[in-house]
Motif scaffolding. Structure first.
Motif, PDB file in Angstrom:
ATOM      1  N   SER A 150       0.818  -1.203   0.000  1.00 46.18           N
ATOM      2  CA  SER A 150       0.000   0.000   0.000  1.00 46.18           C
ATOM      3  C   SER A 150       0.858   1.261   0.000  1.00 46.18           C
ATOM      4  N   THR A 151       0.374   2.269  -0.685  1.00 45.34           N
ATOM      5  CA  THR A 151       1.012   3.586  -0.642  1.00 45.34           C
ATOM      6  C   THR A 151       0.176   4.523   0.234  1.00 45.34           C
ATOM      7  N   GLN A 152      -0.719   3.957   1.034  1.00 49.56           N
ATOM      8  CA  GLN A 152      -1.582   4.738   1.916  1.00 49.56           C
ATOM      9  C   GLN A 152      -0.829   5.161   3.176  1.00 49.56           C
ATOM     10  N   ILE A 153      -1.276   6.267   3.756  1.00 49.54           N
ATOM     11  CA  ILE A 153      -0.746   6.721   5.041  1.00 49.54           C
ATOM     12  C   ILE A 153      -1.336   5.820   6.120  1.00 49.54           C
ATOM     13  N   THR A 154      -0.481   5.211   6.932  1.00 49.99           N
ATOM     14  CA  THR A 154      -0.940   4.293   7.968  1.00 49.99           C
ATOM     15  C   THR A 154      -0.674   4.801   9.377  1.00 49.99           C
ATOM     16  N   SER A 155      -0.266   6.033   9.519  1.00 49.69           N
ATOM     17  CA  SER A 155       0.038   6.611  10.828  1.00 49.69           C
ATOM     18  C   SER A 155      -1.222   6.670  11.694  1.00 49.69           C
ATOM     19  N   ARG A 156      -1.172   6.028  12.842  1.00 46.46           N
ATOM     20  CA  ARG A 156      -2.315   6.014  13.753  1.00 46.46           C
ATOM     21  C   ARG A 156      -2.610   7.426  14.270  1.00 46.46           C
ATOM     22  N   LYS A 157      -1.571   8.182  14.549  1.00 49.38           N
ATOM     23  CA  LYS A 157      -1.753   9.545  15.060  1.00 49.38           C
ATOM     24  C   LYS A 157      -2.451  10.424  14.012  1.00 49.38           C
ATOM     25  N   PHE A 158      -2.045  10.299  12.743  1.00 50.13           N
ATOM     26  CA  PHE A 158      -2.669  11.070  11.668  1.00 50.13           C
ATOM     27  C   PHE A 158      -4.134  10.667  11.521  1.00 50.13           C
ATOM     28  N   THR A 159      -4.414   9.372  11.544  1.00 51.62           N
ATOM     29  CA  THR A 159      -5.780   8.879  11.408  1.00 51.62           C
ATOM     30  C   THR A 159      -6.661   9.379  12.548  1.00 51.62           C
ATOM     31  N   GLN A 160      -6.138   9.387  13.758  1.00 52.14           N
ATOM     32  CA  GLN A 160      -6.895   9.890  14.905  1.00 52.14           C
ATOM     33  C   GLN A 160      -7.166  11.390  14.775  1.00 52.14           C
ATOM     34  N   GLU A 161      -6.200  12.125  14.267  1.00 54.29           N
ATOM     35  CA  GLU A 161      -6.385  13.566  14.096  1.00 54.29           C
ATOM     36  C   GLU A 161      -7.437  13.849  13.017  1.00 54.29           C
ATOM     37  N   VAL A 162      -7.440  13.071  11.948  1.00 47.54           N
ATOM     38  CA  VAL A 162      -8.451  13.231  10.896  1.00 47.54           C
ATOM     39  C   VAL A 162      -9.841  12.946  11.472  1.00 47.54           C
ATOM     40  N   LYS A 163      -9.950  11.912  12.281  1.00 41.97           N
ATOM     41  CA  LYS A 163     -11.234  11.595  12.926  1.00 41.97           C
ATOM     42  C   LYS A 163     -11.663  12.730  13.860  1.00 41.97           C
ATOM     43  N   ARG A 164     -10.724  13.282  14.611  1.00 47.24           N
ATOM     44  CA  ARG A 164     -11.049  14.391  15.516  1.00 47.24           C
ATOM     45  C   ARG A 164     -11.570  15.591  14.728  1.00 47.24           C
ATOM     46  N   ILE A 165     -10.942  15.883  13.598  1.00 47.00           N
ATOM     47  CA  ILE A 165     -11.371  17.001  12.753  1.00 47.00           C
ATOM     48  C   ILE A 165     -12.805  16.777  12.272  1.00 47.00           C
ATOM     49  N   ALA A 166     -13.093  15.565  11.799  1.00 45.37           N
ATOM     50  CA  ALA A 166     -14.437  15.261  11.294  1.00 45.37           C
ATOM     51  C   ALA A 166     -15.482  15.331  12.405  1.00 45.37           C
ATOM     52  N   ASP A 167     -15.128  14.851  13.582  1.00 44.14           N
ATOM     53  CA  ASP A 167     -16.076  14.864  14.700  1.00 44.14           C
ATOM     54  C   ASP A 167     -16.302  16.270  15.247  1.00 44.14           C
ATOM     55  N   THR A 168     -15.284  17.122  15.187  1.00 43.49           N
ATOM     56  CA  THR A 168     -15.357  18.464  15.755  1.00 43.49           C
ATOM     57  C   THR A 168     -16.053  19.452  14.829  1.00 43.49           C
ATOM     58  N   TRP A 169     -15.895  19.269  13.525  1.00 44.61           N
ATOM     59  CA  TRP A 169     -16.399  20.258  12.575  1.00 44.61           C
ATOM     60  C   TRP A 169     -17.928  20.317  12.581  1.00 44.61           C
ATOM     61  N   ALA A 170     -18.411  21.524  12.474  1.00 47.31           N
ATOM     62  CA  ALA A 170     -19.839  21.814  12.253  1.00 47.31           C
ATOM     63  C   ALA A 170     -19.889  23.181  11.586  1.00 47.31           C
ATOM     64  N   PRO A 171     -20.935  23.458  10.814  1.00 44.07           N
ATOM     65  CA  PRO A 171     -21.034  24.785  10.203  1.00 44.07           C
ATOM     66  C   PRO A 171     -20.969  25.873  11.263  1.00 44.07           C
ATOM     67  N   GLY A 172     -20.175  26.884  10.998  1.00 37.51           N
ATOM     68  CA  GLY A 172     -20.029  27.998  11.928  1.00 37.51           C
ATOM     69  C   GLY A 172     -18.870  27.868  12.894  1.00 37.51           C
ATOM     70  N   VAL A 173     -18.251  26.703  12.960  1.00 38.76           N
ATOM     71  CA  VAL A 173     -17.084  26.519  13.832  1.00 38.76           C
ATOM     72  C   VAL A 173     -15.926  27.277  13.211  1.00 38.76           C
ATOM     73  N   THR A 174     -15.239  28.099  14.018  1.00 43.15           N
ATOM     74  CA  THR A 174     -14.159  28.916  13.466  1.00 43.15           C
ATOM     75  C   THR A 174     -12.772  28.331  13.722  1.00 43.15           C
ATOM     76  N   THR A 175     -12.623  27.503  14.738  1.00 37.15           N
ATOM     77  CA  THR A 175     -11.326  26.856  14.991  1.00 37.15           C
ATOM     78  C   THR A 175     -11.550  25.404  15.355  1.00 37.15           C
ATOM     79  N   ILE A 176     -10.625  24.579  14.900  1.00 41.66           N
ATOM     80  CA  ILE A 176     -10.691  23.138  15.203  1.00 41.66           C
ATOM     81  C   ILE A 176      -9.406  22.737  15.865  1.00 41.66           C
TER      82      ILE A 176
END
Length: 176
Positions: A150-176
């Motif tokens: 695989s040429t995919q990114i497998t970093s657990r820390k990166f994957t967790q941060e991406v999940k945090r971004i998706a869970d935190t985001w909502a319309p009108g949020v100015t900082t994540i």
């Protein structure tokens, strides 16, 4: 409240050779991975078409509306890495904490800038890791070295941060 609030359905990181580096679905059990791979691939031509006419800004805004529910937004780094966020306009039920503006129909391009900036910061932090070699994830390098895998990114820390971004985001949020 009976309304629904837009939420992130998918975050894709696409390499400079148009290879998928990372794809996360939210919630993963309710999404079809192959469908979202096709959707992310369909945006690559839009990036290429807009690139010659693009000013310095990295935000490509709305790339395409798939249907009345899914909309795809893009961001291009100065190294050629593409970030694509797919927003589900009927993503999750609204709670008492959600503002009335968040339950309104439609999104502005600026609503996703905090998510893209946080995603770019997460990617930069990945690149700063001395054990991460971005060339290992390039199909050009993999083909020249006859590497299989695989040429995919497998970093657990990166994957967790991406999940945090998706869970935190909502319309009108100015900082994540």
């Amino acid at each position: 409240m009976t309304g629904r609030v837009p939420s992130i359905a998918c975050i894709g990181v696409i390499g400079k050779h148009n290879n998928p580096l990372h794809i996360s679905l939210f919630p993963a059990e309710e999404r079809a991975p192959l469908e979202f791979q096709f959707l992310l691939s369909s945006c690559l031509d839009i990036f290429e078409a807009r690139l010659p006419h693009k000013p310095v800004d990295q935000d490509f805004g709305l790339l395409q509306a798939v249907d009345e529910r899914l909309a795809m937004y893009g961001w291009l780094t100065n190294t050629g890495i593409k970030f694509i966020i797919v927003v589900d306009m009927e993503g999750r039920p609204a709670t008492a904490l959600d503002s009335k503006a968040a339950t309104a129909v439609g999104l502005r391009d600026a609503d996703l800038k905090p998510a893209f900036r946080a995603l770019q910061t997460a990617y930069i932090m990945l690149l700063r890791n001395p054990f991460y070699n971005p060339d290992e994830h390039s199909p050009v390098t993999a083909n020249s070295e006859n590497r299989v895998g695989s040429t995919q990114i497998t970093s657990r820390k990166f994957t967790q941060e991406v999940k945090r971004i998706a869970d935190t985001w909502a319309p009108g949020v100015t900082t994540i």
